[in-house]
Design a protein around this motif. Structure first.
Motif, PDB file in Angstrom:
ATOM      1  N   GLY A  22       0.753  -1.247   0.000  1.00 18.10           N
ATOM      2  CA  GLY A  22       0.000   0.000   0.000  1.00 18.10           C
ATOM      3  C   GLY A  22       0.779   1.290   0.000  1.00 18.10           C
ATOM      4  N   ASP A  23       2.107   1.243  -0.075  1.00 22.07           N
ATOM      5  CA  ASP A  23       2.862   2.492  -0.008  1.00 22.07           C
ATOM      6  C   ASP A  23       3.445   2.930  -1.349  1.00 22.07           C
ATOM      7  OD1 ASP A  23       4.824   0.558  -0.169  1.00 22.07           O
ATOM      8  OD2 ASP A  23       6.187   1.581   1.192  1.00 22.07           O
ATOM      9  N   VAL A  24       2.998   2.337  -2.429  1.00 21.76           N
ATOM     10  CA  VAL A  24       3.475   2.713  -3.765  1.00 21.76           C
ATOM     11  C   VAL A  24       2.285   3.257  -4.552  1.00 21.76           C
ATOM     12  CG1 VAL A  24       4.564   1.909  -5.892  1.00 21.76           C
ATOM     13  CG2 VAL A  24       5.277   0.941  -3.703  1.00 21.76           C
ATOM     14  N   TRP A  25       2.462   4.464  -5.055  1.00 24.64           N
ATOM     15  CA  TRP A  25       1.415   5.130  -5.834  1.00 24.64           C
ATOM     16  C   TRP A  25       1.964   5.531  -7.192  1.00 24.64           C
ATOM     17  CZ3 TRP A  25      -3.588   6.088  -3.960  1.00 24.64           C
ATOM     18  CH2 TRP A  25      -3.796   5.681  -2.636  1.00 24.64           C
ATOM     19  N   VAL A  26       1.070   5.674  -8.154  1.00 25.67           N
ATOM     20  CA  VAL A  26       1.477   6.053  -9.499  1.00 25.67           C
ATOM     21  C   VAL A  26       0.477   7.075 -10.061  1.00 25.67           C
ATOM     22  CG1 VAL A  26       0.260   4.155 -10.675  1.00 25.67           C
ATOM     23  CG2 VAL A  26       2.268   5.143 -11.728  1.00 25.67           C
ATOM     24  N   TYR A  27       1.040   8.105 -10.696  1.00 32.07           N
ATOM     25  CA  TYR A  27       0.228   9.050 -11.471  1.00 32.07           C
ATOM     26  C   TYR A  27       0.240   8.510 -12.885  1.00 32.07           C
ATOM     27  CZ  TYR A  27      -0.820  13.193 -14.244  1.00 32.07           C
ATOM     28  OH  TYR A  27      -1.360  14.067 -15.144  1.00 32.07           O
ATOM     29  N   TRP A  28      -0.941   8.325 -13.491  1.00 36.83           N
ATOM     30  CA  TRP A  28      -0.983   7.745 -14.826  1.00 36.83           C
ATOM     31  C   TRP A  28      -1.984   8.449 -15.724  1.00 36.83           C
ATOM     32  CZ3 TRP A  28      -5.292   4.454 -16.213  1.00 36.83           C
ATOM     33  CH2 TRP A  28      -6.188   4.217 -15.161  1.00 36.83           C
ATOM     34  N   ARG A  29      -1.657   8.443 -17.003  1.00 43.13           N
ATOM     35  CA  ARG A  29      -2.481   9.063 -18.038  1.00 43.13           C
ATOM     36  C   ARG A  29      -2.820   8.016 -19.098  1.00 43.13           C
ATOM     37  NH1 ARG A  29       1.557  11.135 -16.372  1.00 43.13           N
ATOM     38  NH2 ARG A  29       2.985  10.658 -18.043  1.00 43.13           N
ATOM     39  N   CYS A  30      -4.109   7.928 -19.401  1.00 42.51           N
ATOM     40  CA  CYS A  30      -4.558   6.931 -20.380  1.00 42.51           C
ATOM     41  C   CYS A  30      -5.845   7.406 -21.024  1.00 42.51           C
ATOM     42  CB  CYS A  30      -4.770   5.595 -19.673  1.00 42.51           C
ATOM     43  SG  CYS A  30      -5.186   4.230 -20.768  1.00 42.51           S
ATOM     44  N   GLN A  31      -5.856   7.457 -22.337  1.00 38.49           N
ATOM     45  CA  GLN A  31      -7.040   7.835 -23.111  1.00 38.49           C
ATOM     46  C   GLN A  31      -7.662   9.149 -22.638  1.00 38.49           C
ATOM     47  OE1 GLN A  31      -9.546   4.272 -23.043  1.00 38.49           O
ATOM     48  NE2 GLN A  31      -8.700   3.758 -25.051  1.00 38.49           N
ATOM     49  N   GLY A  32      -6.827  10.150 -22.414  1.00 41.97           N
ATOM     50  CA  GLY A  32      -7.315  11.463 -22.018  1.00 41.97           C
ATOM     51  C   GLY A  32      -7.699  11.591 -20.553  1.00 41.97           C
ATOM     52  N   MET A  33      -7.510  10.540 -19.782  1.00 39.96           N
ATOM     53  CA  MET A  33      -7.839  10.572 -18.362  1.00 39.96           C
ATOM     54  C   MET A  33      -6.544  10.582 -17.547  1.00 39.96           C
ATOM     55  SD  MET A  33      -9.903   7.768 -16.070  1.00 39.96           S
ATOM     56  CE  MET A  33      -8.514   6.658 -15.921  1.00 39.96           C
ATOM     57  N   ASP A  34      -6.483  11.421 -16.509  1.00 41.44           N
ATOM     58  CA  ASP A  34      -5.364  11.448 -15.574  1.00 41.44           C
ATOM     59  C   ASP A  34      -5.871  10.944 -14.233  1.00 41.44           C
ATOM     60  OD1 ASP A  34      -4.325  12.831 -17.697  1.00 41.44           O
ATOM     61  OD2 ASP A  34      -3.576  14.500 -16.536  1.00 41.44           O
ATOM     62  N   ASP A  35      -5.052  10.147 -13.534  1.00 42.88           N
ATOM     63  CA  ASP A  35      -5.486   9.610 -12.253  1.00 42.88           C
ATOM     64  C   ASP A  35      -4.258   9.303 -11.396  1.00 42.88           C
ATOM     65  OD1 ASP A  35      -7.185   8.732 -10.264  1.00 42.88           O
ATOM     66  OD2 ASP A  35      -7.941   7.005 -11.369  1.00 42.88           O
ATOM     67  N   VAL A  36      -4.466   9.175 -10.109  1.00 40.04           N
ATOM     68  CA  VAL A  36      -3.458   8.706  -9.170  1.00 40.04           C
ATOM     69  C   VAL A  36      -4.047   7.464  -8.527  1.00 40.04           C
ATOM     70  CG1 VAL A  36      -2.173   9.193  -7.057  1.00 40.04           C
ATOM     71  CG2 VAL A  36      -2.518  11.001  -8.742  1.00 40.04           C
ATOM     72  N   SER A  37      -3.282   6.365  -8.566  1.00 47.03           N
ATOM     73  CA  SER A  37      -3.782   5.098  -8.042  1.00 47.03           C
ATOM     74  C   SER A  37      -2.733   4.386  -7.208  1.00 47.03           C
ATOM     75  CB  SER A  37      -4.191   4.170  -9.198  1.00 47.03           C
ATOM     76  OG  SER A  37      -5.228   4.721  -9.958  1.00 47.03           O
ATOM     77  N   ARG A  38      -3.217   3.561  -6.301  1.00 45.99           N
ATOM     78  CA  ARG A  38      -2.330   2.724  -5.490  1.00 45.99           C
ATOM     79  C   ARG A  38      -1.897   1.523  -6.315  1.00 45.99           C
ATOM     80  NH1 ARG A  38      -2.593  -1.706  -2.254  1.00 45.99           N
ATOM     81  NH2 ARG A  38      -4.803  -1.987  -2.573  1.00 45.99           N
ATOM     82  N   VAL A  39      -0.606   1.222  -6.272  1.00 46.59           N
ATOM     83  CA  VAL A  39      -0.079   0.038  -6.946  1.00 46.59           C
ATOM     84  C   VAL A  39      -0.227  -1.133  -5.978  1.00 46.59           C
ATOM     85  CG1 VAL A  39       1.962  -1.031  -7.971  1.00 46.59           C
ATOM     86  CG2 VAL A  39       1.532   1.413  -8.306  1.00 46.59           C
ATOM     87  N   CYS A  40      -0.936  -2.177  -6.415  1.00 45.33           N
ATOM     88  CA  CYS A  40      -1.166  -3.347  -5.559  1.00 45.33           C
ATOM     89  C   CYS A  40      -0.006  -4.331  -5.610  1.00 45.33           C
ATOM     90  CB  CYS A  40      -2.444  -4.058  -5.987  1.00 45.33           C
ATOM     91  SG  CYS A  40      -3.907  -3.010  -5.891  1.00 45.33           S
ATOM     92  N   ASP A  41       0.520  -4.559  -6.813  1.00 46.20           N
ATOM     93  CA  ASP A  41       1.708  -5.390  -6.947  1.00 46.20           C
ATOM     94  C   ASP A  41       2.528  -4.915  -8.131  1.00 46.20           C
ATOM     95  OD1 ASP A  41       0.813  -6.827  -9.332  1.00 46.20           O
ATOM     96  OD2 ASP A  41      -0.377  -8.096  -8.031  1.00 46.20           O
ATOM     97  N   LEU A  42       3.813  -5.317  -8.128  1.00 43.19           N
ATOM     98  CA  LEU A  42       4.764  -4.761  -9.077  1.00 43.19           C
ATOM     99  C   LEU A  42       5.843  -5.777  -9.401  1.00 43.19           C
ATOM    100  CD1 LEU A  42       5.900  -2.082 -10.446  1.00 43.19           C
ATOM    101  CD2 LEU A  42       7.118  -1.729  -8.283  1.00 43.19           C
ATOM    102  N   SER A  43       6.329  -5.747 -10.644  1.00 44.25           N
ATOM    103  CA  SER A  43       7.483  -6.543 -11.053  1.00 44.25           C
ATOM    104  C   SER A  43       8.240  -5.750 -12.107  1.00 44.25           C
ATOM    105  CB  SER A  43       7.037  -7.888 -11.643  1.00 44.25           C
ATOM    106  OG  SER A  43       6.548  -7.733 -12.969  1.00 44.25           O
ATOM    107  N   VAL A  44       9.350  -6.300 -12.588  1.00 43.74           N
ATOM    108  CA  VAL A  44      10.077  -5.615 -13.658  1.00 43.74           C
ATOM    109  C   VAL A  44       9.289  -5.643 -14.962  1.00 43.74           C
ATOM    110  CG1 VAL A  44      12.358  -5.976 -12.674  1.00 43.74           C
ATOM    111  CG2 VAL A  44      11.423  -7.674 -14.236  1.00 43.74           C
ATOM    112  N   GLY A  45       8.275  -6.496 -15.045  1.00 49.24           N
ATOM    113  CA  GLY A  45       7.499  -6.604 -16.270  1.00 49.24           C
ATOM    114  C   GLY A  45       6.186  -5.852 -16.285  1.00 49.24           C
ATOM    115  N   GLY A  46       5.697  -5.462 -15.104  1.00 52.14           N
ATOM    116  CA  GLY A  46       4.410  -4.788 -15.073  1.00 52.14           C
ATOM    117  C   GLY A  46       3.895  -4.566 -13.667  1.00 52.14           C
ATOM    118  N   LEU A  47       2.607  -4.233 -13.578  1.00 51.23           N
ATOM    119  CA  LEU A  47       2.002  -3.918 -12.290  1.00 51.23           C
ATOM    120  C   LEU A  47       0.507  -4.136 -12.340  1.00 51.23           C
ATOM    121  CD1 LEU A  47       0.460  -0.985 -12.778  1.00 51.23           C
ATOM    122  CD2 LEU A  47       2.765  -0.135 -12.605  1.00 51.23           C
ATOM    123  N   PHE A  48      -0.096  -4.149 -11.157  1.00 59.89           N
ATOM    124  CA  PHE A  48      -1.557  -4.143 -11.027  1.00 59.89           C
ATOM    125  C   PHE A  48      -1.877  -2.960 -10.148  1.00 59.89           C
ATOM    126  CE2 PHE A  48      -5.716  -5.037  -9.388  1.00 59.89           C
ATOM    127  CZ  PHE A  48      -6.366  -5.640 -10.463  1.00 59.89           C
TER     128      PHE A  48
END
Length: 126
Positions: A22-48
């Motif tokens: 719960g201590d990793v957050w990401v600001y992300w932009r996709c299809q004209g939408m901007d959001d800040v979300s909590r990263v649930c899990d992470l690897s060198v290949g991707g995230l949820f």
């Protein structure tokens, strides 16, 4: 003898993901939408990441991690989503300059998740 209808349980991921606690957050932009979300899990290949309204599978996103390790920017594509829960993304690009910070972040998460859990201090009763 195995049958053709028998299902195997395996992961197609090339790398294992680490729960972020719960201590990793990401600001992300996709299809004209901007959001800040909590990263649930992470690897060198991707995230949820957690989001109530995920974009469709195949959508491309730009990510900026909000972490103590410093600047980590990446590009990703939505691989799957859980309605009302979140979405899984596969990294498609990350700069060479930001890779060391991603590795440092993964190492921190790994260290925190493998640290023994110490019960809270309880004062002796008198």
């Amino acid at each position: 003898m195995a049958t053709a209808s028998a299902k195997l349980s395996y992961s197609r991921r090339m790398t294992s993901r680490l729960e972020t606690m719960g201590d990793v957050w990401v600001y992300w932009r996709c299809q004209g939408m901007d959001d800040v979300s909590r990263v649930c899990d992470l690897s060198v290949g991707g995230l949820f990441l957690s989001t109530p309204v995920p974009p469709p599978v195949g959508a491309r996103a730009k990510l900026d991690f909000l972490v103590q390790e410093g600047q980590i920017r990446a590009e990703a594509v939505v691989r799957h989503h859980v309605p009302g829960g979140g979405l899984g993304m596969k990294f498609t690009a990350i700069t060479d300059k930001d890779c060391p910070q991603l590795v440092a972040l993964l190492n921190r998460i790994r260290a925190v998740s493998s640290a023994p859990k110490v019960p809270p201090f309880a004062a002796p009763s008198q």
